[in-house]
Write an enzyme that holds these catalytic residues in place. Structure first.
Site, short mmCIF file in Angstrom:
data_model
loop_
_atom_site.label_atom_id
_atom_site.label_comp_id
_atom_site.label_asym_id
_atom_site.label_seq_id
_atom_site.Cartn_x
_atom_site.Cartn_y
_atom_site.Cartn_z
N CYS A 1 -10.69 -1.93 -11.17
CA CYS A 1 -10.17 -0.92 -10.58
C CYS A 1 -8.65 -1.38 -10.09
CB CYS A 1 -10.88 -0.27 -9.84
SG CYS A 1 -11.19 -1.07 -8.05
N HIS B 1 0.88 -1.26 0.14
CA HIS B 1 -0.10 0.06 -0.12
C HIS B 1 0.84 1.37 0.09
CE1 HIS B 1 -3.44 -2.86 0.75
NE2 HIS B 1 -3.86 -1.98 0.03
#
Ligand code: PEP
Ligand code: MG
Length: 750
Positions: A677, A364
């Site tokens: 996505c 992340h």
């Protein structure tokens, strides 16, 4: 030779300190030091070899060898006895050097008359700086005391080299950390940047390697070690008992921190004249040498734990923490071993680029870097030891290269490259207002991923048709406490304002795995990626989820609202989450608030199980978005953050495309809109294949929209599908090669 007793060694250190304190030029200092060492150790020769570049050692000063050899004699790492000391990071003590393995005779030095050789590495916190050598005519091995004394001196030299004490006029030697260095890493986020190094964890600088008052130094050291022990014990108490790796590291820390031998040896070093800081470094270097020799791979792996612990102790001693008060340079490029997404968000857009020694493309932190559109290079080995705050640095996120302290020609070439990229961007800008319509007339909606208010200007600039994924966790990660409902509502409302009527899909809080909220106790989990994360947290702790849903409803305030729930693994989870949202709508209605003009509730499909969910799930969802990053990691059972396994599996793998085909079919059967996505949507070739499999909406970072649209407008999806189907039938593992070959052909013909 005199016995290197404690007082001898302290006397020697005192003389060294005086030599270092006078303001003569670097070379003169080095010369004096070699003669002081030779004299006090009663050897004929003392020489200092320092690294010219990471592979070459150079004789920089000598007492006893021929003066003409200084700055002429060079050897490669591993070459000759000196090169071996440097490579192995340990001493060589030979009574008859010429018969020693690896000996290489350097005729220009006149060393043939010296029989015995003692070489000790000059190193600092695992970083190799050079080699200190004494030689004498009579054939004998040096005693333990002599070795010890030379090691202590090497320690001081390491500190002084680090501080640049031997550079300057008259010294043909250039300082450490001044040469250009090219480091080849891995691309984390494309893009290029030029700027100045900002170290996330600054190097600890020790300015006082020699100390006068051993009692005071011992006291300082004992207090610092005590503090370190408490910190490590606290860390262990606070650690998740189930996380085996983390516990193992902390247990090793505890083992080192509580080791009596460690403290005793450091106190002995102080007794011989070192400061507490220098004693820490000396023992760290010695332990490093010992561990490197260990036959046990497990012990060798503990080296980095030991480095880390020594750094912590040095920070306690020197008071040099992260907050050093240093000012960020202009155009800062962050250099770190690794960094969490929250920490990265704290820096925000002030950064021009990021270079990490570790890290992973799927982490992340990398996604945050992408969200912030900051070029990122990961796996840049050695960058944190090579770079100093303020160093000029060029990050080439296109190639995965980092140029530290680059030469002018590299800078010029790099600037040309940036100019060319700007030209390509201009070309893409021309496409901004055109649709992504393929040659066969199919429209593919291209939307953007976002997560910060600051992303929204890209909506107009990139030509995105809306925000396909708004990652709401970034606001939660960037704060010290749970954000308030009113603040969130205001922020979401501003996002909708900035979108000017274009659709925005808000994804509810996706925390857990590597997204750790600083204010939420981390659960005790052996494998967080498969643990309590995203919707699972939301459904178990409904307070935060409901608060966020209220904020979203209020932000919409009469405008359309699209909400999607992350990480849904089964029908019931979606059902429950949806019910919470509908209940919040009712409650807001009762409170007399203006409801959204329309509400669409979607789910992210990022676990393979959901692809096989009952038909009712596909009917119930107003839209579905494939979270390819997670879906891929769970489909191939390959951690998205583990580079070693992540790269083994291609998105264009036949099995994965078959799964995509099935999801497309299931959505088509019930007429539910489907988008993709994950990061792959922004890669032009992947985007074509996903479109060819039937996906009509792709959400990606804004900078990818131009390149993806450019390619989509030049191809025929029917043809692409034909190539993919043919490739699948042929029995290959991935369709990539066939697709690339077809693309090459059709683009040149077109
Ligand atoms: C995904 O998993 O593909 C996704 C878009 O979500 P995230 O990367 O935030 O986990
Ligand atoms: Mg995900």
């Amino acid at each position: 030779m005199a016995e290197a007793t404690e007082s001898e060694s302290r006397k020697l250190l005192r003389r060294l300190r005086d030599a270092l304190a006078d303001d003569s030029a670097g070379q003169a200092r080095l010369d004096r030091i070699t003669s002081i060492i030779a004299e006090s150790m009663e050897t004929e020769v003392c020489s200092i070899y320092l690294f010219r570049d990471p592979d070459t050692l150079e004789l920089c000063a000598t007492e006893g060898l021929r003066a003409e050899a200084v700055h002429q004699t060079r050897m490669r790492l591993g070459e000759g006895l000196v090169g071996r000391v440097a490579r192995l990071g340990r001493i060589i003590n030979a009574a008859d050097a010429p018969s020693e393995r690896g000996f290489r005779y350097m005729p220009e030095t006149g060393e043939e008359i010296y029989s015995s050789f003692l070489g000790v590495p000059i190193q600092r916190l695992g970083e190799k700086l050079g080699v200190l050598v004494v030689q004498s005519k009579i054939a004998r091995e040096y005693s333990d005391d002599e070795i010890y004394a030379l090691e202590v001196v090497a320690m001081v030299l390491a500190e002084m080299t680090e501080l640049g004490a031997f550079t300057g006029e008259g010294a043909a030697l250039s300082a450490r950390h001044q040469h250009p260095v090219l480091i080849r890493g891995t691309i984390g986020q494309e893009g290029t940047a030029e700027g100045n190094v900002w170290l996330h964890e600054p190097r600890v600088v020790v300015t006082n390697p020699i100390a006068e008052d051993p009692d005071r130094e011992t006291e300082r050291l004992t207090a610092a070690v005590e503090k370190l022990r408490v910190t490590v014990d606290d860390m262990l108490d606070g650690a998740q008992t189930g996380d085996k790796d983390q516990r193992e590291v902390l247990e090793t820390y505890r083992m080192f921190a509580h080791s009596r031998g460690w403290l005793r040896r450091m106190c002995e070093d102080i007794g011989r004249g070192l400061s507490a800081e220098a004693a820490v470094e000396k023992e760290q270097s010695s332990a490093r040498a010992r561990l490197q020799k260990a036959p046990d791979a497990y012990m060798r792996e503990r080296l980095s734990d030991l480095d880390d612990l020594s750094r912590r102790l040095l920070r306690i001693l020197t008071g040099q923490g992260r907050e050093t008060g240093a000012e960020m340079p202009p155009n800062p490029i962050l250099v770190a071993r690794s960094i969490g997404p929250g920490e990265l968000l704290d820096y925000g857009r002030t950064l021009r680029g990021i270079v990490l020694e570790q890290g992973s493309v799927g982490s992340h932190a990398a996604i945050v870097a992408r969200a912030l559109a900051i070029p990122l290079v990961i796996h840049a080995r050695g960058i944190t030891t090579e770079a100093l705050n303020g160093d000029h640095i060029v990050v080439d996120g296109e190639q995965g290269n980092v140029h530290l302290r680059p030469e002018d020609n590299i800078i010029a070439a790099f600037r040309d490259k940036i100019a060319m990229q700007a030209k390509a961007q201009e070309r893409y800008a021309d496409l901004r207002t055109l649709p992504a319509t393929t040659l066969c007339g199919t429209n593919v909606a291209l939307t953007m991923n976002a997560g910060l208010m600051a992303d929204l200007p890209s909506l107009q600039g990139s030509g995105a048709e809306g925000v396909g994924l708004f990652r709401t966790e970034l606001q939660f990660l960037a704060r010290a406490a749970v954000p308030r409902r009113g603040d969130l509502a205001a922020l979401y409302s501003r996002v909708l304002d900035a979108a000017e009527g274009k659709p925005v899909t808000f994804r509810t809080l996706d925390i857990g795995s590597d997204k750790v909220l600083p204010y939420m106790k981390r659960p005790d989990e052996p494998n967080p990626a498969l643990g309590w994360r995203a919707i699972r947290v939301g459904l178990d702790r409904t307070g935060i989820m409901r608060m966020q849903l209220q904020a979203l409803i209020r932000a919409a305030n009469g405008r359309p609202l699209k909400v999607m729930f992350p990480f849904v693994a089964q029908l019931d989870e979606f059902h429950q989450a949806r019910r919470h949202l509908l209940e919040e709508m009712e409650r807001e209605d009762k409170l007399g608030r203006i409801l959204p003009s329309s509400l669409e509730i979607g789910a992210m499909l990022e676990t393979p199980s959901l692809a096989f969910a009952p038909r009712q799930f596909f009917e119930m969802a107003d839209f579905i978005s494939i979270g390819g990053n997670d879906l891929k990691q769970f489909f191939f059972a390959a951690d998205r953050e583990n580079e070693r396994v992540r790269r083994r599996y291609d998105t264009l793998n036949v099995s994965f495309l078959t799964l995509i085909e099935m999801i497309v079919k299931r959505c088509d059967e019930v007429g539910t809109p489907l988008s993709f996505c994950g990061e792959d949507a922004g890669r032009p070739v992947e985007a074509i294949c996903l479109s060819a499999m039937g996906i009509r909406s792709l959400s990606m970072r804004p900078a990818s929209i131009g390149p993806v649209k450019h390619l989509l407008r030049r191809i025929d999806l029917g043809e692409a599908r034909g190539v993919i189907d043919g490739s699948c039938r042929s029995g290959v593992q991935s369709v990539r090669a066939d697709v690339m070959e077809w693309l090459g052909r059709s683009l040149t013909q077109g």
